[in-house]
Design a protein around this motif. Structure first.
Motif, PDB file in Angstrom:
ATOM      1  N   ILE A   1       0.724  -1.248  -0.057  1.00  0.00           N
ATOM      2  CA  ILE A   1       0.062  -0.203   0.135  1.00  0.00           C
ATOM      3  C   ILE A   1       0.798   1.136  -0.054  1.00  0.00           C
ATOM      4  N   PHE A   2       1.909   1.382   0.702  1.00  0.00           N
ATOM      5  CA  PHE A   2       2.773   2.392   0.803  1.00  0.00           C
ATOM      6  C   PHE A   2       3.623   2.688  -0.416  1.00  0.00           C
ATOM      7  N   ARG A   3       4.050   1.447  -1.052  1.00  0.00           N
ATOM      8  CA  ARG A   3       4.744   1.429  -2.217  1.00  0.00           C
ATOM      9  C   ARG A   3       3.921   2.247  -3.586  1.00  0.00           C
ATOM     10  N   LEU A   4       2.570   1.584  -3.322  1.00  0.00           N
ATOM     11  CA  LEU A   4       1.491   2.264  -4.510  1.00  0.00           C
ATOM     12  C   LEU A   4       1.335   3.678  -4.175  1.00  0.00           C
TER      13      LEU A   4
ATOM     14  N   LEU B   1      10.286   2.283  10.641  1.00  0.00           N
ATOM     15  CA  LEU B   1       8.599   2.164  10.433  1.00  0.00           C
ATOM     16  C   LEU B   1       7.947   3.415  10.296  1.00  0.00           C
ATOM     17  N   VAL B   2       7.033   3.523   9.722  1.00  0.00           N
ATOM     18  CA  VAL B   2       5.938   4.607   9.414  1.00  0.00           C
ATOM     19  C   VAL B   2       5.501   4.675  10.786  1.00  0.00           C
ATOM     20  N   PRO B   3       5.075   5.888  11.217  1.00  0.00           N
ATOM     21  CA  PRO B   3       4.361   6.056  12.366  1.00  0.00           C
ATOM     22  C   PRO B   3       3.093   5.325  12.277  1.00  0.00           C
TER      23      PRO B   3
ATOM     24  N   ASP C   1      -0.392  -8.662   5.832  1.00  0.00           N
ATOM     25  CA  ASP C   1       0.801  -8.909   5.860  1.00  0.00           C
ATOM     26  C   ASP C   1       1.637  -7.577   6.165  1.00  0.00           C
ATOM     27  N   GLY C   2       2.535  -8.067   7.323  1.00  0.00           N
ATOM     28  CA  GLY C   2       3.320  -6.320   7.581  1.00  0.00           C
ATOM     29  C   GLY C   2       2.588  -5.488   8.505  1.00  0.00           C
ATOM     30  N   PHE C   3       1.392  -5.929   9.158  1.00  0.00           N
ATOM     31  CA  PHE C   3       0.731  -5.159  10.104  1.00  0.00           C
ATOM     32  C   PHE C   3      -0.188  -6.354  10.771  1.00  0.00           C
TER      33      PHE C   3
ATOM     34  N   PRO D   1       1.459  -1.116  20.005  1.00  0.00           N
ATOM     35  CA  PRO D   1       0.462  -0.202  19.829  1.00  0.00           C
ATOM     36  C   PRO D   1      -0.330  -0.528  18.416  1.00  0.00           C
ATOM     37  N   GLN D   2       0.459  -0.742  17.478  1.00  0.00           N
ATOM     38  CA  GLN D   2      -0.730  -1.320  16.292  1.00  0.00           C
ATOM     39  C   GLN D   2      -1.599  -2.353  16.465  1.00  0.00           C
ATOM     40  N   ALA D   3      -1.003  -3.334  17.287  1.00  0.00           N
ATOM     41  CA  ALA D   3      -1.789  -4.623  17.391  1.00  0.00           C
ATOM     42  C   ALA D   3      -2.764  -4.293  18.446  1.00  0.00           C
TER      43      ALA D   3
ATOM     44  N   LEU E   1      17.563  -2.985  -7.244  1.00  0.00           N
ATOM     45  CA  LEU E   1      17.571  -3.280  -5.850  1.00  0.00           C
ATOM     46  C   LEU E   1      17.037  -2.195  -5.198  1.00  0.00           C
ATOM     47  N   ARG E   2      15.980  -2.563  -4.423  1.00  0.00           N
ATOM     48  CA  ARG E   2      15.276  -1.508  -3.717  1.00  0.00           C
ATOM     49  C   ARG E   2      16.062  -0.790  -2.670  1.00  0.00           C
ATOM     50  N   GLU E   3      16.034   0.314  -2.226  1.00  0.00           N
ATOM     51  CA  GLU E   3      16.704   1.061  -1.359  1.00  0.00           C
ATOM     52  C   GLU E   3      16.633   0.401  -0.264  1.00  0.00           C
ATOM     53  N   ASP E   4      15.352  -0.125   0.229  1.00  0.00           N
ATOM     54  CA  ASP E   4      15.160  -0.872   1.502  1.00  0.00           C
ATOM     55  C   ASP E   4      15.781  -2.243   1.549  1.00  0.00           C
ATOM     56  N   ASP E   5      16.250  -2.831   0.476  1.00  0.00           N
ATOM     57  CA  ASP E   5      16.562  -3.978   0.400  1.00  0.00           C
ATOM     58  C   ASP E   5      18.406  -3.864   0.295  1.00  0.00           C
TER      59      ASP E   5
HETATM   60  P1  AMP Z   1       7.112  -4.367   3.804  1.00  0.00           P
HETATM   61  O1  AMP Z   1       7.293  -4.424   2.196  1.00  0.00           O
HETATM   62  O2  AMP Z   1       6.112  -5.022   4.473  1.00  0.00           O
HETATM   63  O3  AMP Z   1       8.751  -4.932   4.421  1.00  0.00           O
HETATM   64  O4  AMP Z   1       7.325  -2.754   4.331  1.00  0.00           O
HETATM   65  C1  AMP Z   1       8.304  -1.956   3.590  1.00  0.00           C
HETATM   66  C2  AMP Z   1       8.195  -0.801   4.672  1.00  0.00           C
HETATM   67  O5  AMP Z   1       6.967  -0.309   4.905  1.00  0.00           O
HETATM   68  C3  AMP Z   1       8.668  -1.138   6.201  1.00  0.00           C
HETATM   69  O6  AMP Z   1      10.185  -1.309   6.229  1.00  0.00           O
HETATM   70  C4  AMP Z   1       8.221   0.192   6.868  1.00  0.00           C
HETATM   71  O7  AMP Z   1       8.969   1.212   6.642  1.00  0.00           O
HETATM   72  C5  AMP Z   1       6.756   0.577   6.117  1.00  0.00           C
HETATM   73  N1  AMP Z   1       5.838  -0.362   6.759  1.00  0.00           N
HETATM   74  C6  AMP Z   1       4.915  -1.420   6.158  1.00  0.00           C
HETATM   75  N2  AMP Z   1       4.092  -1.948   7.051  1.00  0.00           N
HETATM   76  C7  AMP Z   1       4.363  -0.998   8.345  1.00  0.00           C
HETATM   77  C8  AMP Z   1       3.627  -1.107   9.550  1.00  0.00           C
HETATM   78  N3  AMP Z   1       2.632  -1.777   9.891  1.00  0.00           N
HETATM   79  N4  AMP Z   1       4.154  -0.041  10.372  1.00  0.00           N
HETATM   80  C9  AMP Z   1       5.160   0.919  10.214  1.00  0.00           C
HETATM   81  N5  AMP Z   1       5.698   0.669   8.935  1.00  0.00           N
HETATM   82  C10 AMP Z   1       5.419  -0.208   8.042  1.00  0.00           C
END
Ligand code: AMP
Length: 214
Positions: free
Chosen positions: A34-37, A58-60, A84-86, A91-93, A159-163
């Motif tokens: 969702i964030f990448r989109l 992590l995003v706030p 997936d990823g949440f 606090p999110q849980a 290679l994605r910045e976060d990889d």
């Molecule tokens: P992912 O593809 O799930 O590894 O997410 C990529 C990036 O998006 C993560 O490294 C975080 O910066 C951000 N992100 C995704 N899901 C969350 C979440 N539930 N809480 C905070 N940041 C998130």
């Protein structure tokens, strides 16, 4: 069925999540996707999230929680969903539990795909992604037909910045500090299923299915 996928970044939870969503005919909701989109579309959420994502942070919580709770109100989530990823923090849980509680609802289980950090660093530095269509590859395990080029749309792979290794190390640090406590959180609620994520993709999937059906 309402399932949460836990596991470190690069543990393969995304791949397993997609397979499980198909199996149970439920939507696969990946907050990372969702964030990448949103980043690609240049939305205000995307612009805010990119700053954190590119640094391996992590995003706030407030930004993510609102996004997910809204998504769960869509009609396709009525029969369940796979997150997936949440959540990625306590606090999110808690926010998810509170939102479900209001409807007398709760998740069915949280699946932890367990992989040691060394394996993850190796795996992630080999990942390649197409920023145009979202297809993903791995230089050793799922190579594209032509090096550096997407099989699906012909665009360049990156290679994605976060990889990148330095970002992966940061993401693992963040995972151990902020997300790993969720394993205990769901264990205490008797919702945790843990599987060995070092096996090949199909074996991991079979083990998840066995655990779910036990
Ligand atoms: P992912 O593809 O799930 O590894 O997410 C990529 C990036 O998006 C993560 O490294 C975080 O910066 C951000 N992100 C995704 N899901 C969350 C979440 N539930 N809480 C905070 N940041 C998130």
């Amino acid at each position: 069925m309402k399932i949460i996928m836990l596991g470190a970044p690069g543990a393969g939870k995304g791949t397993q999540a997609k397979k499980l969503a198909v199996k149970y005919k439920i939507p696969h909701i990946s907050t990372g996707d969702i964030f990448r989109l949103n980043i690609k579309a240049g939305t205000p959420i995307g612009l805010k999230a990119k700053v954190y994502i590119d640094q391996g942070q992590l995003v706030p919580d407030d930004l993510v929680v609102e996004l997910v709770i809204d998504r769960l109100k869509q009609p396709d989530c009525e029969r369940g969903y796979l997150l997936d990823g949440f959540p990625r923090t306590i606090p999110q849980a808690q926010a998810l539990d509170a939102a479900l509680d209001q409807k007398n609802d709760s998740i069915d289980c949280a699946i932890d795909v367990n992989v040691p950090d060394e394996n993850i660093i190796k795996r992630m530095s080999g990942r390649r992604a197409c920023l145009n269509c979202g297809a993903t590859y791995h230089i050793e395990h799922i190579p594209p037909k032509k090096e550096g080029i997407c099989d699906v749309c012909g665009n360049d792979l990156i290679l994605r910045e976060d990889d990148k290794p330095e970002t992966v190390k940061k993401r693992l640090e963040v995972y151990h500090k902020q997300t790993q406590p969720l394993i205990d959180y769901y264990r205490k609620k008797k919702k945790l299923l843990s599987v060995d994520g070092t096996k090949d993709m199909d074996a991991v999937f079979n083990n998840i299915m066995k655990a779910l059906e036990a």
